[in-house]
Design an enzyme around this catalytic site. Structure first.
Site, PDB file in Angstrom:
ATOM      1  CG  ASP A 131      -6.039  -3.717  -3.903  1.00 18.76           C
ATOM      2  OD1 ASP A 131      -6.841  -2.769  -3.732  1.00 18.76           O
ATOM      3  OD2 ASP A 131      -4.825  -3.641  -3.616  1.00 18.76           O
ATOM      4  CG  HIS A 151      -5.580  -2.226  -0.217  1.00 17.72           C
ATOM      5  ND1 HIS A 151      -4.558  -2.191  -1.140  1.00 17.72           N
ATOM      6  CD2 HIS A 151      -5.160  -1.482   0.832  1.00 17.72           C
ATOM      7  CE1 HIS A 151      -3.563  -1.467  -0.657  1.00 17.72           C
ATOM      8  NE2 HIS A 151      -3.897  -1.020   0.527  1.00 17.72           N
ATOM      9  CB  SER A 163      -0.949  -0.035   1.203  1.00 13.99           C
ATOM     10  OG  SER A 163      -1.999   0.892   1.056  1.00 13.99           O
TER      11      SER A 163
END
Lengths: 388, 388
Positions: free
Chosen positions: A332, A365, A167
């Protein structure tokens, strides 16, 4: 629990000498003279960096691995969080027998610039003894990386065996490879992107507006008083939806009711998913500073690695000798596979060695933080290949 | 502009006699004795309904078409909005030469129960002369439809040539077909679903929490004072993201800056998408009541047509003689095509005549309100087939 500035690691709260409690890693805090020349034009210093280390450095520190954390993460990658008492946030990736292993690696994880767990951020005290609040300079992902580079200088680490992050951590990894290519032998970028999309920016803007709409925010000057917990909780709730997949939410909660047999025909949390989200919001405000949330989301929204390199992403990696590993997750939708693929294309165009895999996971995610054995196999194999 | 209860159509503000200004359609407001027996168990009455009509009823009113509006819509489907001064919200579908045409049809559109444009809602005055606020009963999509049925009784419309709606309007269409099958010859369901998913509920819950976190909300008792505009604006911003597609946002805004050449390194709306979202939030609060937003989102989250029929969606349509037309959009991630398809499967299982098409559009959920010529062709053909 409502915490003012004191909870977020001003100098008084963080030990400046290493902890010797191995369960907690080696919690450290340094004040580096800097100054950092920031992307925004300001010169910032001194620079406080709170970090943890695990394992033992080789004589030349060639076994050093830097872990970069995500938006609301911290340096406690594999050790207990000092406020929540929860285990480290990435014990599935970092630890004995894991891809990043203190038995082989000297592992460093630093709280990013702008955050609130001991590194310089809006809750830190400025020279006048008052918290910076919104006087803190707006920073970028590259500024975070520059602060980490200062830390590595301090630790005597010239070159990293690997930089690893998911991320926003992945954004830092990309920035490390682009800004300090000679210091990075291998880069692992998980569930990330080289720029924030309009939709990414939009969700962050909702969160910022929720915080700023809270009367307790007081243009950021809430330290020592009640923080804008309600606004921050809403921001967290909105963001949390983007961390999960629609299918994952359906599987986990569906339309199941929470501790009741029938709808209440009221505004309580009838549905489990409502109760879950409220909990995510409420528990977050005890461990995170609202102003830090503003600054770090801003840094992410500003992130556009191509823009920093003449508008062409491949330029960011020209001539690099770093090895790259990219991983995305098919569910995601925050940083979808297309984002990783465009990075891979740029690396290909730059002639950089890169391995890329899209993994299947129902968790959206958040998968990068969860139990996805295939992720561990990919990262383990990639890191060991560099040690051969 | 900040509006208290007076702005949201309490009895005093809405003409009880028809307007004769044809630009505005025929704005009407009736008080029906009811009572409505609500799904929540309460008996509610009298029931105010604000509505507009366009065109002329046939002697047997067999040319009547009911338009159902979405979450923040209203009765002004094809006439100027009294607060914003903007054209009707579905002039692309309803009007001269459009699929629903006042030259052929007698068109009725009513403000839904719980809303704030003249129908009974939390801003309406209860028997004690004070606004209901949170004393208003929690309602369902079926309750909205029951109120519309009372209105049709009042207008002498026994059977509708068609019921047409998108998004929450489509939910009402489904509910009409399930609850009053003998009154609906044709049903047009656009960009909708037969139940709210966990993700749908999650986004609504964020919006509700944003409103309730605003200190001006005061447990709903803000009428006559400042309304919780900041919370409502954040709720609208979060919802608005779900109405657009990621690709549409990228095409429309990308990472373009708003009225500046470079990032400000501050917290102004640097990006166009931020400026756009802020505008969406701010302009919304002038035309909508925060409590209505709570009640209507709750009704949508409660919606699960299968649950109302023994857990099997096909049961909702057993023995129906209504013709169905379903349309979804490929970029709609709020109510994706899979939701429409499961309705089609249920209709097939019930032996109902149904046509279904997924249209391609870059605009996400909002496509049903925008210029999509193929949508008009589909609806026009379907409605004309019933007139042959």
């Amino acid at each position: 629990m409502r915490l003012g500035a004191a909870a977020w690691g001003t100098k008084e709260d963080v030990a400046t000498t290493p902890s010797t409690d191995q369960r907690f890693g080696l919690a450290r805090h340094v004040v580096l003279p800097g100054p950092l020349l920031l992307d925004g034009g300001a010169s910032f210093g001194p620079v406080e960096v709170a970090y943890e280390t695990y394992g033992t450095p080789a004589p030349d520190a060639s076994n050093a691995i830097l872990i970069c954390h995500a938006l609301t993460g911290d340096q406690h990658v594999a050790s207990t969080h000092p406020i929540t008492g929860k285990p480290g946030w990435w014990t599935r990736m970092v630890g004995a027998g894991k891809p990043v292993d203190p038995a082989r690696h000297f592992i460093v994880c630093a709280n990013v610039l702008g955050s609130c767990l001991g590194s310089s951020g809006p809750a830190s005290r400025a020279e006048d003894g008052q918290p910076y609040a919104m006087r803190f300079p707006v920073i970028t992902i590259r500024d975070m990386v520059r602060a980490q580079a200062l830390l590595l200088d301090h630790l005597g680490i010239r070159q990293l065996a690997a930089v690893v992050g998911g991320s926003m951590g992945g954004m830092q990894v990309l920035e490390w490879a682009a800004t300090f290519p000679e210091r990075v032998r291998a880069a692992v970028v998980i569930a990330s992107a080289a720029r924030h999309s309009a939709q990414n920016i939009a969700f962050h803007e909702v969160g910022r507006q929720a915080i700023m709409a809270d009367p307790r925010w007081k243009a950021g000057d809430y330290y020592g008083a009640e923080p804008p917990a309600a606004g921050l909780a809403v921001a967290r709730m909105a963001a949390h939806i983007t961390y999960l997949s629609e299918a994952g939410l359906t599987e986990k909660f569906g339309r199941r009711l929470q501790s009741r047999d029938a709808k209440s025909f009221g505004f309580d949390a009838d549905f489990q998913v409502e109760s879950y989200l409220r909990h995510q919001g409420i528990s977050f405000v005890d461990r995170f500073d609202a102003n830090s949330y503003l600054y770090i989301t801003r840094a992410m929204d500003y992130f556009d690695l191509a823009e920093e390199h003449g508008g062409r992403l491949a330029n960011a990696f020209r001539g690099t000798r770093t090895r790259f590993c990219l991983v995305s997750f098919d569910s995601d939708w925050l940083y979808p596979t297309t984002e990783s693929r465009s990075i891979v294309h740029a690396l290909n165009a730059a002639g950089a060695p890169v391995s890329f895999v899209e993994l299947s996971s129902p968790f959206g995610h958040d998968a990068f933080l969860l139990d996805v054995p295939e992720l561990n196999r990919v990262v383990d194999g990639f890191i060991r290949a560099g040690e051969a």
